[in-house]
Structures are given as structure tokens and as C-alpha cells.
Design a protein around this motif. Structure first.
Motif, PDB file in Angstrom:
ATOM      1  N   TRP A  31       0.898  -1.211   0.104  1.00 17.25           N
ATOM      2  CA  TRP A  31       0.180  -0.033   0.080  1.00 17.25           C
ATOM      3  C   TRP A  31       0.559   1.050  -0.053  1.00 17.25           C
ATOM      4  N   PHE A  32       0.323   2.344  -0.502  1.00 14.42           N
ATOM      5  CA  PHE A  32       0.834   3.733  -0.213  1.00 14.42           C
ATOM      6  C   PHE A  32       0.008   4.556   0.605  1.00 14.42           C
ATOM      7  N   GLY A  33       0.821   5.504   1.179  1.00 13.40           N
ATOM      8  CA  GLY A  33       0.170   6.433   2.270  1.00 13.40           C
ATOM      9  C   GLY A  33       0.945   7.934   2.283  1.00 13.40           C
ATOM     10  N   GLY A  34       0.627   8.674   2.999  1.00 13.80           N
ATOM     11  CA  GLY A  34       1.284   9.967   2.807  1.00 13.80           C
ATOM     12  C   GLY A  34       0.297  11.209   3.044  1.00 13.80           C
ATOM     13  N   GLY A  35       0.485  12.470   2.839  1.00 22.12           N
ATOM     14  CA  GLY A  35       0.140  13.508   2.715  1.00 22.12           C
ATOM     15  C   GLY A  35       0.812  14.657   3.221  1.00 22.12           C
ATOM     16  N   GLN A  36       0.441  16.025   3.356  1.00 24.72           N
ATOM     17  CA  GLN A  36       0.955  17.110   3.592  1.00 24.72           C
ATOM     18  C   GLN A  36       0.030  18.028   4.338  1.00 24.72           C
ATOM     19  N   ASP A  37       0.518  18.861   5.533  1.00 27.07           N
ATOM     20  CA  ASP A  37      -0.321  19.463   6.382  1.00 27.07           C
ATOM     21  C   ASP A  37       0.597  20.749   7.073  1.00 27.07           C
ATOM     22  N   LEU A  38      -0.245  21.751   7.112  1.00 28.22           N
ATOM     23  CA  LEU A  38       0.280  23.033   7.608  1.00 28.22           C
ATOM     24  C   LEU A  38      -0.121  23.328   8.801  1.00 28.22           C
ATOM     25  N   THR A  39       0.769  23.958   9.496  1.00 29.17           N
ATOM     26  CA  THR A  39       0.736  24.267  11.153  1.00 29.17           C
ATOM     27  C   THR A  39       1.271  25.800  11.187  1.00 29.17           C
ATOM     28  N   PRO A  40       0.211  26.714  11.140  1.00 32.85           N
ATOM     29  CA  PRO A  40       0.412  28.066  11.400  1.00 32.85           C
ATOM     30  C   PRO A  40       0.462  28.512  12.791  1.00 32.85           C
ATOM     31  N   TYR A  41       0.982  29.446  13.014  1.00 31.74           N
ATOM     32  CA  TYR A  41       1.282  30.178  14.521  1.00 31.74           C
ATOM     33  C   TYR A  41       0.135  31.506  14.587  1.00 31.74           C
ATOM     34  N   TYR A  42       0.070  32.096  13.502  1.00 31.43           N
ATOM     35  CA  TYR A  42      -0.695  33.194  13.106  1.00 31.43           C
ATOM     36  C   TYR A  42      -1.570  32.762  11.893  1.00 31.43           C
ATOM     37  N   LEU A  43      -2.929  32.935  11.903  1.00 32.06           N
ATOM     38  CA  LEU A  43      -3.704  32.635  10.740  1.00 32.06           C
ATOM     39  C   LEU A  43      -3.908  33.618   9.751  1.00 32.06           C
ATOM     40  N   PHE A  44      -3.336  33.319   8.472  1.00 32.79           N
ATOM     41  CA  PHE A  44      -3.558  34.113   7.308  1.00 32.79           C
ATOM     42  C   PHE A  44      -4.457  33.384   6.464  1.00 32.79           C
ATOM     43  N   GLU A  45      -5.954  33.766   6.379  1.00 38.30           N
ATOM     44  CA  GLU A  45      -6.637  32.815   5.638  1.00 38.30           C
ATOM     45  C   GLU A  45      -6.454  32.496   4.292  1.00 38.30           C
ATOM     46  N   GLU A  46      -5.777  33.415   3.546  1.00 42.00           N
ATOM     47  CA  GLU A  46      -5.329  33.330   1.962  1.00 42.00           C
ATOM     48  C   GLU A  46      -4.440  32.219   2.081  1.00 42.00           C
ATOM     49  N   ASP A  47      -3.481  32.265   2.863  1.00 41.06           N
ATOM     50  CA  ASP A  47      -2.570  31.081   2.793  1.00 41.06           C
ATOM     51  C   ASP A  47      -3.063  29.851   3.001  1.00 41.06           C
ATOM     52  N   ALA A  48      -4.061  29.676   4.036  1.00 43.44           N
ATOM     53  CA  ALA A  48      -4.950  28.296   4.187  1.00 43.44           C
ATOM     54  C   ALA A  48      -5.468  27.933   3.132  1.00 43.44           C
ATOM     55  N   ILE A  49      -6.059  28.899   2.426  1.00 41.36           N
ATOM     56  CA  ILE A  49      -6.804  28.547   1.098  1.00 41.36           C
ATOM     57  C   ILE A  49      -5.716  28.309  -0.123  1.00 41.36           C
ATOM     58  N   HIS A  50      -4.627  28.898  -0.213  1.00 44.63           N
ATOM     59  CA  HIS A  50      -3.659  28.512  -1.099  1.00 44.63           C
ATOM     60  C   HIS A  50      -3.176  26.954  -1.161  1.00 44.63           C
ATOM     61  N   PHE A  51      -2.822  26.771   0.299  1.00 44.77           N
ATOM     62  CA  PHE A  51      -2.481  25.474   0.662  1.00 44.77           C
ATOM     63  C   PHE A  51      -3.450  24.218   0.403  1.00 44.77           C
ATOM     64  N   HIS A  52      -4.659  24.770   0.594  1.00 42.23           N
ATOM     65  CA  HIS A  52      -5.657  23.440   0.562  1.00 42.23           C
ATOM     66  C   HIS A  52      -6.123  23.456  -1.177  1.00 42.23           C
ATOM     67  N   GLN A  53      -6.009  24.845  -1.604  1.00 43.20           N
ATOM     68  CA  GLN A  53      -6.343  24.828  -3.149  1.00 43.20           C
ATOM     69  C   GLN A  53      -5.354  23.835  -4.035  1.00 43.20           C
ATOM     70  N   THR A  54      -4.051  24.077  -3.706  1.00 47.69           N
ATOM     71  CA  THR A  54      -3.004  23.373  -4.151  1.00 47.69           C
ATOM     72  C   THR A  54      -3.260  21.836  -3.949  1.00 47.69           C
ATOM     73  N   CYS A  55      -3.703  21.369  -2.790  1.00 49.87           N
ATOM     74  CA  CYS A  55      -3.851  19.873  -2.524  1.00 49.87           C
ATOM     75  C   CYS A  55      -4.971  19.442  -3.220  1.00 49.87           C
ATOM     76  N   LYS A  56      -6.130  20.346  -3.419  1.00 48.41           N
ATOM     77  CA  LYS A  56      -7.298  19.959  -4.157  1.00 48.41           C
ATOM     78  C   LYS A  56      -7.007  19.625  -5.629  1.00 48.41           C
ATOM     79  N   ILE A  57      -6.184  20.757  -6.289  1.00 41.92           N
ATOM     80  CA  ILE A  57      -5.795  20.633  -7.789  1.00 41.92           C
ATOM     81  C   ILE A  57      -5.069  19.382  -8.074  1.00 41.92           C
ATOM     82  N   ALA A  58      -4.281  18.920  -7.191  1.00 41.70           N
ATOM     83  CA  ALA A  58      -3.419  17.503  -7.274  1.00 41.70           C
ATOM     84  C   ALA A  58      -4.295  16.473  -7.231  1.00 41.70           C
TER      85      ALA A  58
END
Length: 302
Positions: A121-148
Motif C-alpha cells: 500500500w501507499f500512504g502519505g500527505g501534507q499539512d500546515l501548522t500556522p502560528y498566526y492565521l492568514f486565511e489566504e495562505d490556508a486557502i492557497h495550501f488547500h487549493q493546491t492540494c485539491k488541484i493535485a
């Protein structure tokens, strides 16, 4: 398959470390090649004390041999031989305005007494841990994941995003480690997906990592911050450490298979605080982050 995936992570490690050195501008990765007495080994690359990256590691390993008893219980199997390879990375930036990032892509095989593959089997992933929340950064990270994900199956992003939120959950704190991303595991051959299909998907996600993370670093690395911001970062890093040592299956696997301890624990940040019964001020940016971590949200439309 194992040869193809190992070749891929060798190349991906080179690609990621080269780009991160460019982003930092000063620090370089130190490389250690190591061997595991029971079989296999790895190539650890660690970067420290840069102008952008305070500490980080981008490690690959390929280990094999008898499946340890603890892992037999985890997989609910008897004695078996195994092979496992993967790339694991954690980057802890110096600035509290730049998020920590974690990623892992791995492949696993088990064999019968004749050396035939009985499970893989395969496994994996990628995740982000901010200390201050910039919503546009969260959207960018998730959008890139979604495109893939969408290149392979439109159901993958919502499924693996939900699994990520569930996995990176500090149950003893009742909060998320970060704002999530993707997490998938035990991706096996089925009528819908061959192992070749899974290989193509996992490598698609791996190839998306730099696009998901580097633009955020470039945007935030020059932001000014205060001593109080840095203190908050170190307090939140403490929660990161708690997750890795209490809940993380990758850490457990490495420890139970006699992995190289320096490589396993490179994920821990260099400067951390545990402050007794700490709570952020009401209405502060710190509290804003905590509220999001207590109730994971959907950053983009599925």
C-alpha cells in the motif's frame, strides 16, 4: 513498484532541499547516510539556523527485514518480512508568521515465506501548522492540494482532507495540530485503482508540495514580529511536540523498527515552551487561531 517509488523519492528529496536552500538564502542541508543493522538505511538531510528556516529535515529511508512484533500487532498479522520506503519532511521556520509544514509519502510491502508480496500500500500527505492565521495562505495550501487530487479523483480531496483533520488531532488537548491538508493511508489495489494509479496519485501530491508551501514562505518571511509573537510560536510548538511523541504513527513505526533516532526526532523544533494553563487574550490573533483549531473548517469548496 518499490524500485520506482524509491527512485522517485531520491529525486524529490534533491528537488525539495535545493529549493529550500534557495528560499533560505544562507543555510545549507547537512547530509548523513546511514544503515540499519536489520536491513536497509536512509539519507537524512537537516538544515539549521538559517535566516528563514530555524530547523528542518527532509529524510528518505528504505528499510526491510522481519516485521517487529509490535508492528505485527498493529497490522494484525503473524511473522512476516517487510519493505518500507518513504520521504518525510518537517520545516520549522524562524518567523512565527511563517507556518511549520510537514509532509510524508511512503510505500510498504509485506511478503510470505516464499518472498511473494502478500500486501502492499501507499500512504502519505501534507499539512500546515500556522502560528498566526492568514486565511489566504490556508486557502492557497488547500487549493493546491485539491488541484493535485482532482487530477485523479474528485472525491479524493474531501475524503483525504477529512482524514487529515481526524488524524492530526491532539485528543488530549481537544484541538487540531494545525489547519490540515491531506492524509491518506493503506491505499491498496482495487477495482477502481491499480497500484500504478496510486503511484501516479502519490507522486502528483509529492510534486505539488513546493507549490503549496514556498509561496506562503516567500509572502510571510519578511513580516515583522515581536518577542510576544515568538513566545506564542514556542508555546504552540509545544503542542506540535506533544502530537509527534504521543500520537504520530510514523514516529512510532520508526521507534519500533529500530530506526535511526536522530532522523526520527528531527521533526522536533529547537526552541519550545510549556507555559502552565496558558490561554490567549480574548479577541486576540492568538485566540483566533485557537478557535479554528478547535473546530476544523473547510477552506475551499469541495
Amino acid at each position: 513498484m518499490k524500485d520506482n517509488f524509491y527512485t522517485y523519492i531520491l529525486q524529490l528529496q534533491n528537488q525539495i532541499t535545493s529549493k529550500l536552500e534557495e528560499v533560505d538564502g544562507i543555510a545549507k542541508f547537512r547530509e548523513d547516510v546511514w544503515e540499519r543493522p536489520e536491513g536497509g538505511g536512509g539519507r537524512t538531510r537537516v538544515i539549521e539556523n538559517g535566516q528563514v528556516i530555524e530547523k528542518g529535515g527532509v529524510n528518505i529511508s528504505a528499510v526491510h527485514g522481519k516485521l517487529p512484533e509490535a508492528m505485527q500487532k498493529m497490522f494484525n498479522v503473524g511473522e512476516a518480512d517487510f519493505f518500507a520506503c518513504g520521504l518525510s519532511l518537517v520545516i520549522h521556520p524562524k518567523s512565527p508568521m511563517v507556518p511549520t509544514v510537514h509532509a510524508n509519502w511512503r510505500y510498504f510491502e509485506m511478503y510470505d515465506d516464499d518472498g511473494k508480496i502478500i500486501n502492499s500500500w501507499f500512504g502519505g500527505g501534507q499539512d500546515l501548522t500556522p502560528y498566526y492565521l492568514f486565511e489566504e495562505d490556508a486557502i492557497h495550501f488547500h487549493q493546491t492540494c485539491k488541484i493535485a487530487c482532482d487530477k485523479h479523483n474528485s472525491e479524493f480531496y474531501p475524503k483525504f482532507k477529512k482524514q487529515c483533520d481526524a488524524y492530526f488531532w491532539n485528543t488530549h488537548r481537544n484541538e487540531a495540530r494545525g489547519i490540515g491538508g491531506l492524509f491518506f493511508d493503506y491505499c491498496k489495489e482495487s477495482t477502481e485503482m491499480t497500484m500504478e494509479n496510486w503511484f501516479n496519485f502519490v507522486t502528483e501530491v509529492g510534486n505539488s508540495f513546493l507549490q503549496a508551501y514556498v509561496p506562503i514562505v516567500d509572502k510571510r518571511k519578511e513580516f515583522p514580529y515581536t518577542y510576544e509573537n515568538r513566545t506564542w510560536q514556542e508555546i504552540r510548538r509545544g503542542r506540535y511536540v506533544e502530537f509527534n511523541l504521543v500520537h504520530d504513527k510514523g514516529t512510532l513505526f520508526g521507534l519500533k523498527t529500530n530506526g535511526r533516532i536522530e532522523s526520527i526526532l528531527m521533526s522536533l523544533p529547537p526552541h519550545v515552551q510549556w507555559v502552565y494553563d496558558h490561554h490567549p487574550e480574548s479577541g486576540s490573533e492568538e485566540e483566533k487561531l485557537i478557535k479554528v483549531l478547535e473546530n476544523p473548517i473547510n477552506w475551499i469548496e469541495d
